[in-house]
Design a protein around this motif. Structure first.
Motif, PDB file in Angstrom:
ATOM      1  N   ALA A   1       1.007  -1.300  -0.014  1.00 58.44           N
ATOM      2  CA  ALA A   1      -0.021  -0.077   0.186  1.00 58.44           C
ATOM      3  C   ALA A   1       0.788   1.284  -0.029  1.00 58.44           C
ATOM      4  N   GLN A   2       2.182   1.279   0.260  1.00 57.21           N
ATOM      5  CA  GLN A   2       2.989   2.343   0.267  1.00 57.21           C
ATOM      6  C   GLN A   2       4.317   1.918  -0.272  1.00 57.21           C
ATOM      7  N   GLY A   3       5.156   2.966  -0.198  1.00 55.59           N
ATOM      8  CA  GLY A   3       6.800   2.658  -0.204  1.00 55.59           C
ATOM      9  C   GLY A   3       7.168   1.721  -1.443  1.00 55.59           C
ATOM     10  N   VAL A   4       8.079   0.697  -1.058  1.00 51.34           N
ATOM     11  CA  VAL A   4       8.632   0.124  -2.007  1.00 51.34           C
ATOM     12  C   VAL A   4       7.673  -1.092  -2.384  1.00 51.34           C
ATOM     13  N   GLY A   5       6.909  -1.647  -1.551  1.00 55.18           N
ATOM     14  CA  GLY A   5       5.759  -2.450  -2.238  1.00 55.18           C
ATOM     15  C   GLY A   5       4.915  -2.006  -3.354  1.00 55.18           C
ATOM     16  N   LEU A   6       4.466  -0.770  -2.887  1.00 52.92           N
ATOM     17  CA  LEU A   6       3.809   0.141  -3.970  1.00 52.92           C
ATOM     18  C   LEU A   6       4.434   0.285  -5.211  1.00 52.92           C
ATOM     19  N   ALA A   7       5.744   0.936  -5.128  1.00 54.26           N
ATOM     20  CA  ALA A   7       6.613   0.879  -6.205  1.00 54.26           C
ATOM     21  C   ALA A   7       6.850  -0.364  -7.158  1.00 54.26           C
ATOM     22  N   ILE A   8       6.730  -1.315  -6.462  1.00 54.80           N
ATOM     23  CA  ILE A   8       7.043  -2.516  -7.215  1.00 54.80           C
ATOM     24  C   ILE A   8       5.572  -3.061  -7.845  1.00 54.80           C
ATOM     25  N   ALA A   9       4.677  -2.882  -7.152  1.00 53.35           N
ATOM     26  CA  ALA A   9       3.252  -3.198  -7.751  1.00 53.35           C
ATOM     27  C   ALA A   9       3.034  -2.133  -9.157  1.00 53.35           C
ATOM     28  N   ARG A  10       3.369  -0.969  -8.932  1.00 46.37           N
ATOM     29  CA  ARG A  10       3.252  -0.050 -10.033  1.00 46.37           C
ATOM     30  C   ARG A  10       4.132  -0.450 -11.205  1.00 46.37           C
ATOM     31  N   GLN A  11       5.160  -0.907 -10.857  1.00 45.63           N
ATOM     32  CA  GLN A  11       6.185  -1.225 -11.973  1.00 45.63           C
ATOM     33  C   GLN A  11       5.572  -2.667 -12.597  1.00 45.63           C
TER      34      GLN A  11
END
Length: 264
Positions: free
Chosen positions: A19-29
């Protein structure tokens, strides 16, 4: 449309800390590279809903589960929930972690247990559920664990955190070795100091940071910045993809400071 746009067209992923930070960035990628099936897990339901809205708008069937990583049954349950939603899951990203402070002398039993339950035990059982599912499907699949440079040592006030990340580093290699003949790959990224919402909270809570701390911190870094989640996300996406080939059991340092180096 480039190959990169469809690299994850057949990926169905679980992302903790999504939902935020590294995890969300990976999901977006992953979504930018064609992933259309995502199960996010996190503690903050409001942030989870916002992430769902964003990723659904980008074309992905995205679900969110509020997850307490210290609850083993809940960790196993998210794999079942993702399989129920998507039919199968072939990628797991363990990005969530607890980063509380504690030295050798002042760490309580409760803090030690919370740290290991969150940072080592939870990924263990998430991987257990994921690997059992992949074996039922005949093998294949990829895991990426987000660790920390602290797995090498860490500051004195990060003793239990560093120990938990060191445990996950060994576990990454153990899982990679155990299931390589089943074509299940397991790799890890060890980022250094990162610019995330969680880090902002940590700096203010534990280190008395004030507005502008990030600019001041980045001014002193070799490359003039802290590690950025959206940049790390490209590496995670590669490790999860077929383009990573046979790569498994790797612990990749992701930092501008080199482990083992000393002032000239």
């Amino acid at each position: 449309m480039s190959d990169l746009d469809t690299r994850h067209a057949h990926t169905a992923a679980i992302v903790t800390g999504g939902a935020q930070g590294v995890g969300l960035a990976i999901a977006r990628q992953l979504v930018a590279e064609g992933c259309r099936k995502l199960m996010l897990a996190g503690r903050d339901a409001a942030k989870g809903e916002a992430a769902i809205a964003e990723l659904r708008a980008a074309g992905a069937d995205t679900r969110f589960v509020s997850l307490d990583l210290q609850d083993v049954d809940a960790c196993l349950g998210i794999v079942d929930a993702a399989v129920s939603a998507f039919g199968e899951v072939n990628a797991l990203i363990n990005a969530a972690a607890l980063g509380a402070r504690g030295t050798l002398l002042d760490t309580s039993v409760d803090l030690w247990d919370q740290m290991f339950d969150t940072n080592a035990r939870a990924p263990f059982f998430l991987m257990q559920g994921f690997v059992k599912h992949r074996l039922e499907k005949g093998g294949g699949g990829s895991i990426v664990n987000i660790l920390s440079q602290c797995a090498h040592c860490g500051q004195s006030y990060l003793a239990p955190y560093s120990a938990s990340k060191g445990a996950l580093a060994t576990l990454t290699k153990n899982v990679a070795n155990a299931y390589r003949f089943d074509r299940i790959r397991c790799n890890a990224i060890l980022p250094g100091w990162m610019d995330t919402p969680g880090e902002d909270i940590t700096q203010r809570k534990y280190h008395g940071a004030t507005d502008g701390w990030l600019d001041r911190a980045e001014a002193g870094q070799p490359m003039g910045q802290l590690c950025k989640p959206h940049e790390l996300a490209g590496l995670a996406s590669y490790l999860l993809s077929a383009q990573a080939g046979v790569m498994t059991g790797a612990l990749i340092d992701y930092d501008q400071n080199v482990a083992g180096s000393y002032p000239e």
